[in-house]
Design a protein around this motif. Sequence first.
Motif, mmCIF file in Angstrom:
data_model
loop_
_atom_site.group_PDB
_atom_site.id
_atom_site.type_symbol
_atom_site.label_atom_id
_atom_site.label_comp_id
_atom_site.label_asym_id
_atom_site.label_seq_id
_atom_site.Cartn_x
_atom_site.Cartn_y
_atom_site.Cartn_z
ATOM 1 N N UNK A 51 15.731 -62.610 4.185
ATOM 2 C CA UNK A 51 16.374 -62.049 5.380
ATOM 3 C C UNK A 51 15.421 -61.086 6.093
ATOM 4 N N UNK A 52 14.677 -60.300 5.329
ATOM 5 C CA UNK A 52 13.742 -59.341 5.921
ATOM 6 C C UNK A 52 12.600 -60.057 6.635
ATOM 7 N N UNK A 53 11.973 -61.028 5.965
ATOM 8 C CA UNK A 53 10.821 -61.695 6.573
ATOM 9 C C UNK A 53 11.209 -62.659 7.689
ATOM 10 N N UNK A 54 12.444 -63.097 7.690
ATOM 11 C CA UNK A 54 12.890 -63.954 8.798
ATOM 12 C C UNK A 54 13.322 -63.106 9.992
ATOM 13 N N UNK A 78 2.929 -57.151 6.541
ATOM 14 C CA UNK A 78 2.128 -58.238 5.972
ATOM 15 C C UNK A 78 2.904 -59.555 5.995
ATOM 16 N N UNK A 79 4.135 -59.501 5.527
ATOM 17 C CA UNK A 79 4.922 -60.717 5.350
ATOM 18 C C UNK A 79 5.291 -61.435 6.626
ATOM 19 N N UNK A 80 5.658 -60.708 7.655
ATOM 20 C CA UNK A 80 6.070 -61.365 8.893
ATOM 21 C C UNK A 80 4.905 -62.141 9.495
ATOM 22 N N UNK A 81 3.701 -61.604 9.418
ATOM 23 C CA UNK A 81 2.536 -62.335 9.918
ATOM 24 C C UNK A 81 2.339 -63.653 9.202
ATOM 25 N N UNK A 82 2.509 -63.635 7.898
ATOM 26 C CA UNK A 82 2.336 -64.862 7.117
ATOM 27 C C UNK A 82 3.458 -65.853 7.406
ATOM 28 N N UNK A 83 4.678 -65.373 7.458
ATOM 29 C CA UNK A 83 5.817 -66.262 7.741
ATOM 30 C C UNK A 83 5.700 -66.844 9.151
ATOM 31 N N UNK A 84 5.299 -66.043 10.121
ATOM 32 C CA UNK A 84 5.131 -66.564 11.482
ATOM 33 C C UNK A 84 4.003 -67.592 11.546
ATOM 34 N N UNK A 85 2.957 -67.386 10.786
ATOM 35 C CA UNK A 85 1.884 -68.384 10.713
ATOM 36 C C UNK A 85 2.417 -69.695 10.156
#
Length: 114
Positions: A51-54, A78-85
Amino acid sequence: MYLIQTIISFFRDKQYRDLIFTAGIIIGIGTVVYHYLEGWTWFDSLYFSVITLSTVGYGDISPQTTGGKAFTMVYVIVGIGIILSFVNAFYAHYAEVLEQELEKRSNKKKQKKT
């Protein structure tokens, strides 16, 4: 149908598999850290990580400890950049597969006309 083809071809490509693996590792790290820092169940920890990274952030649970809050600040950056990639790569791959399929159909129609 295109979505299923895209997912299958996505897993066949090593570069994309590495991206999936990296996203899984990031979610896994968040799950473990929240489980131990906040004392949440494994499922709640996984739920909060996803839920946080989305960027949905329902707000039904949130870190209560200073360590959990500090980790969340770093985790989001850190995580949002990776998830968006990951999402961007998946979309680009989907668009490519869709374009190839439309081109095949167009070529078949041209062949039928001649």
